[in-house]
Design a protein around this motif. Sequence first.
Motif, PDB file in Angstrom:
ATOM      1  N   ASP A 138       0.840  -1.196   0.000  1.00  0.00           N
ATOM      2  CA  ASP A 138       0.000   0.000   0.000  1.00  0.00           C
ATOM      3  C   ASP A 138       0.881   1.254   0.000  1.00  0.00           C
ATOM      4  O   ASP A 138       1.999   1.245   0.513  1.00  0.00           O
ATOM      5  CB  ASP A 138      -0.888  -0.035   1.248  1.00  0.00           C
ATOM      6  CG  ASP A 138      -1.938   1.043   1.247  1.00  0.00           C
ATOM      7  OD1 ASP A 138      -2.561   1.262   0.188  1.00  0.00           O
ATOM      8  OD2 ASP A 138      -2.136   1.669   2.298  1.00  0.00           O
ATOM      9  N   MET A 158      -4.114  -2.400   9.731  1.00  0.00           N
ATOM     10  CA  MET A 158      -5.287  -1.674   9.289  1.00  0.00           C
ATOM     11  C   MET A 158      -6.531  -2.491   9.612  1.00  0.00           C
ATOM     12  O   MET A 158      -6.487  -3.711   9.661  1.00  0.00           O
ATOM     13  CB  MET A 158      -5.210  -1.339   7.809  1.00  0.00           C
ATOM     14  CG  MET A 158      -5.010  -2.503   6.891  1.00  0.00           C
ATOM     15  SD  MET A 158      -4.728  -1.943   5.231  1.00  0.00           S
ATOM     16  CE  MET A 158      -6.122  -2.647   4.416  1.00  0.00           C
ATOM     17  N   ARG A 159      -7.611  -1.782   9.862  1.00  0.00           N
ATOM     18  CA  ARG A 159      -8.890  -2.431  10.133  1.00  0.00           C
ATOM     19  C   ARG A 159      -9.995  -1.520   9.627  1.00  0.00           C
ATOM     20  O   ARG A 159      -9.822  -0.314   9.506  1.00  0.00           O
ATOM     21  CB  ARG A 159      -9.063  -2.730  11.617  1.00  0.00           C
ATOM     22  CG  ARG A 159      -9.179  -1.505  12.480  1.00  0.00           C
ATOM     23  CD  ARG A 159      -9.460  -1.865  13.943  1.00  0.00           C
ATOM     24  NE  ARG A 159      -9.542  -0.666  14.753  1.00  0.00           N
ATOM     25  CZ  ARG A 159     -10.608   0.119  14.860  1.00  0.00           C
ATOM     26  NH1 ARG A 159     -11.712  -0.185  14.226  1.00  0.00           N
ATOM     27  NH2 ARG A 159     -10.592   1.201  15.605  1.00  0.00           N
ATOM     28  N   TYR A 160     -11.115  -2.133   9.330  1.00  0.00           N
ATOM     29  CA  TYR A 160     -12.282  -1.367   8.883  1.00  0.00           C
ATOM     30  C   TYR A 160     -13.099  -0.957  10.098  1.00  0.00           C
ATOM     31  O   TYR A 160     -13.435  -1.776  10.949  1.00  0.00           O
ATOM     32  CB  TYR A 160     -13.132  -2.193   7.921  1.00  0.00           C
ATOM     33  CG  TYR A 160     -14.335  -1.443   7.422  1.00  0.00           C
ATOM     34  CD1 TYR A 160     -14.194  -0.457   6.457  1.00  0.00           C
ATOM     35  CD2 TYR A 160     -15.606  -1.706   7.923  1.00  0.00           C
ATOM     36  CE1 TYR A 160     -15.296   0.255   5.995  1.00  0.00           C
ATOM     37  CE2 TYR A 160     -16.718  -1.004   7.466  1.00  0.00           C
ATOM     38  CZ  TYR A 160     -16.550  -0.030   6.509  1.00  0.00           C
ATOM     39  OH  TYR A 160     -17.635   0.669   6.051  1.00  0.00           O
ATOM     40  N   ASP A 161     -13.397   0.318  10.203  1.00  0.00           N
ATOM     41  CA  ASP A 161     -14.236   0.837  11.293  1.00  0.00           C
ATOM     42  C   ASP A 161     -15.637   1.077  10.728  1.00  0.00           C
ATOM     43  O   ASP A 161     -15.846   1.995   9.919  1.00  0.00           O
ATOM     44  CB  ASP A 161     -13.655   2.143  11.840  1.00  0.00           C
ATOM     45  CG  ASP A 161     -14.397   2.631  13.077  1.00  0.00           C
ATOM     46  OD1 ASP A 161     -15.589   2.289  13.238  1.00  0.00           O
ATOM     47  OD2 ASP A 161     -13.774   3.348  13.879  1.00  0.00           O
ATOM     48  N   PRO A 162     -16.637   0.257  11.161  1.00  0.00           N
ATOM     49  CA  PRO A 162     -17.991   0.402  10.605  1.00  0.00           C
ATOM     50  C   PRO A 162     -18.657   1.723  10.979  1.00  0.00           C
ATOM     51  O   PRO A 162     -19.495   2.218  10.222  1.00  0.00           O
ATOM     52  CB  PRO A 162     -18.756  -0.796  11.184  1.00  0.00           C
ATOM     53  CG  PRO A 162     -17.926  -1.308  12.305  1.00  0.00           C
ATOM     54  CD  PRO A 162     -16.533  -0.842  12.099  1.00  0.00           C
ATOM     55  N   GLN A 164     -17.091   4.746  11.319  1.00  0.00           N
ATOM     56  CA  GLN A 164     -16.528   5.789  10.451  1.00  0.00           C
ATOM     57  C   GLN A 164     -16.636   5.411   8.975  1.00  0.00           C
ATOM     58  O   GLN A 164     -16.373   6.242   8.108  1.00  0.00           O
ATOM     59  CB  GLN A 164     -15.065   6.048  10.816  1.00  0.00           C
ATOM     60  CG  GLN A 164     -14.884   6.602  12.207  1.00  0.00           C
ATOM     61  CD  GLN A 164     -13.421   6.918  12.477  1.00  0.00           C
ATOM     62  OE1 GLN A 164     -12.692   7.302  11.571  1.00  0.00           O
ATOM     63  NE2 GLN A 164     -13.018   6.762  13.727  1.00  0.00           N
ATOM     64  N   ARG A 165     -16.973   4.156   8.723  1.00  0.00           N
ATOM     65  CA  ARG A 165     -17.118   3.631   7.363  1.00  0.00           C
ATOM     66  C   ARG A 165     -15.874   3.857   6.520  1.00  0.00           C
ATOM     67  O   ARG A 165     -15.948   4.296   5.378  1.00  0.00           O
ATOM     68  CB  ARG A 165     -18.354   4.230   6.703  1.00  0.00           C
ATOM     69  CG  ARG A 165     -19.630   3.903   7.480  1.00  0.00           C
ATOM     70  CD  ARG A 165     -20.811   4.486   6.834  1.00  0.00           C
ATOM     71  NE  ARG A 165     -21.015   3.771   5.557  1.00  0.00           N
ATOM     72  CZ  ARG A 165     -22.088   3.879   4.824  1.00  0.00           C
ATOM     73  NH1 ARG A 165     -23.058   4.649   5.212  1.00  0.00           N
ATOM     74  NH2 ARG A 165     -22.200   3.230   3.694  1.00  0.00           N
ATOM     75  N   ARG A 166     -14.718   3.539   7.118  1.00  0.00           N
ATOM     76  CA  ARG A 166     -13.460   3.654   6.384  1.00  0.00           C
ATOM     77  C   ARG A 166     -12.400   2.773   7.038  1.00  0.00           C
ATOM     78  O   ARG A 166     -12.576   2.287   8.151  1.00  0.00           O
ATOM     79  CB  ARG A 166     -12.974   5.093   6.306  1.00  0.00           C
ATOM     80  CG  ARG A 166     -12.584   5.711   7.623  1.00  0.00           C
ATOM     81  CD  ARG A 166     -12.186   7.183   7.456  1.00  0.00           C
ATOM     82  NE  ARG A 166     -11.610   7.712   8.657  1.00  0.00           N
ATOM     83  CZ  ARG A 166     -10.314   7.866   8.876  1.00  0.00           C
ATOM     84  NH1 ARG A 166      -9.461   7.548   7.947  1.00  0.00           N
ATOM     85  NH2 ARG A 166      -9.878   8.359  10.019  1.00  0.00           N
ATOM     86  N   VAL A 167     -11.318   2.610   6.338  1.00  0.00           N
ATOM     87  CA  VAL A 167     -10.192   1.825   6.843  1.00  0.00           C
ATOM     88  C   VAL A 167      -9.307   2.717   7.707  1.00  0.00           C
ATOM     89  O   VAL A 167      -9.001   3.854   7.327  1.00  0.00           O
ATOM     90  CB  VAL A 167      -9.367   1.229   5.670  1.00  0.00           C
ATOM     91  CG1 VAL A 167      -8.111   0.535   6.177  1.00  0.00           C
ATOM     92  CG2 VAL A 167     -10.226   0.271   4.869  1.00  0.00           C
ATOM     93  N   TYR A 169      -5.650   3.065   9.953  1.00  0.00           N
ATOM     94  CA  TYR A 169      -4.300   2.556  10.199  1.00  0.00           C
ATOM     95  C   TYR A 169      -3.949   2.855  11.646  1.00  0.00           C
ATOM     96  O   TYR A 169      -4.212   3.950  12.143  1.00  0.00           O
ATOM     97  CB  TYR A 169      -3.293   3.249   9.284  1.00  0.00           C
ATOM     98  CG  TYR A 169      -3.461   2.891   7.829  1.00  0.00           C
ATOM     99  CD1 TYR A 169      -2.774   1.819   7.287  1.00  0.00           C
ATOM    100  CD2 TYR A 169      -4.307   3.623   7.003  1.00  0.00           C
ATOM    101  CE1 TYR A 169      -2.920   1.480   5.950  1.00  0.00           C
ATOM    102  CE2 TYR A 169      -4.471   3.294   5.672  1.00  0.00           C
ATOM    103  CZ  TYR A 169      -3.765   2.222   5.153  1.00  0.00           C
ATOM    104  OH  TYR A 169      -3.920   1.895   3.839  1.00  0.00           O
TER     105      TYR A 169
END
Length: 191
Positions: A138, A158-162, A164-167, A169
Motif C-alpha cells: 500500500d 489496518m482495520r475497517y471501522d464500521p 466511520q465507514r473507512r479503513v 491505520y
Amino acid sequence: MLKNIIAEVLGDKAVTLVAALDEVTVEVAAKDWLAACSTLRDHQKTRFDTMVDLCGVDYSTYAEEVRDSKKYAVVVHLLSVTLNQRLRVRCFAEDDSFPVVHSLVDVWAAANWYEREAFDLYGVIFEGHPDLRRLLTDYGFVGHPFRKDFPTSGYVEMRYDPEQRRVLYQPVTIEPRENVPRVIREDSYAH
C-alpha cells in the motif's frame, strides 16, 4: 567457455567471476553497473538481449555469515537467445542506509516493474527509473518487508471501522512471541 568470455568482455569491471553448478555469476561495482550491463547486451561475444529476471537481495545474514556493510544487492539473470547462453550479474549498493544503483530500464525495458518490486520490497533506489513507486504494498506502507530486519508483524495494521465507514491505520497491537514446537516423546517407541 562463458566465464573466459565474460572476463575478456568486461575486463576490470568484473569484481568477481565464478562458475559453479553450470552457471556463471559475475559481480560488478555499482559505478560500473549500467556500463557493464550495456556491454553484455551489445558485445558480439555475449549478446545478452533478454533480461529474464531482476531481484533485490538482502545479504545481511547469508550462508550463516553476518555482513556489516554492503548488505543489499541487485541480481539480474540474462539470456542470449542467439548464442544460447545464460548469465547472472550481481551488484551491491554502496550505502546500506540508502541503497542506490542505476536503473536498467534503458538497457532492457523489462526491468521496469522488476525494479519497482525491488524498490518496494527491499528499498533499493533505482537512479534514473521513469516511475519508481510502490508496486505490491500500500502507498502508506512503512518500511520494506523483505529486509531481514523488518519485524514479522510489521509496524502498522489496518482495520475497517464500521462507525466511520473507512479503513483505519494504527500501530500494531500484536504482542511478539516465540513459537517453539512442543516435542512429545513416548518411551514405548522402538529404536
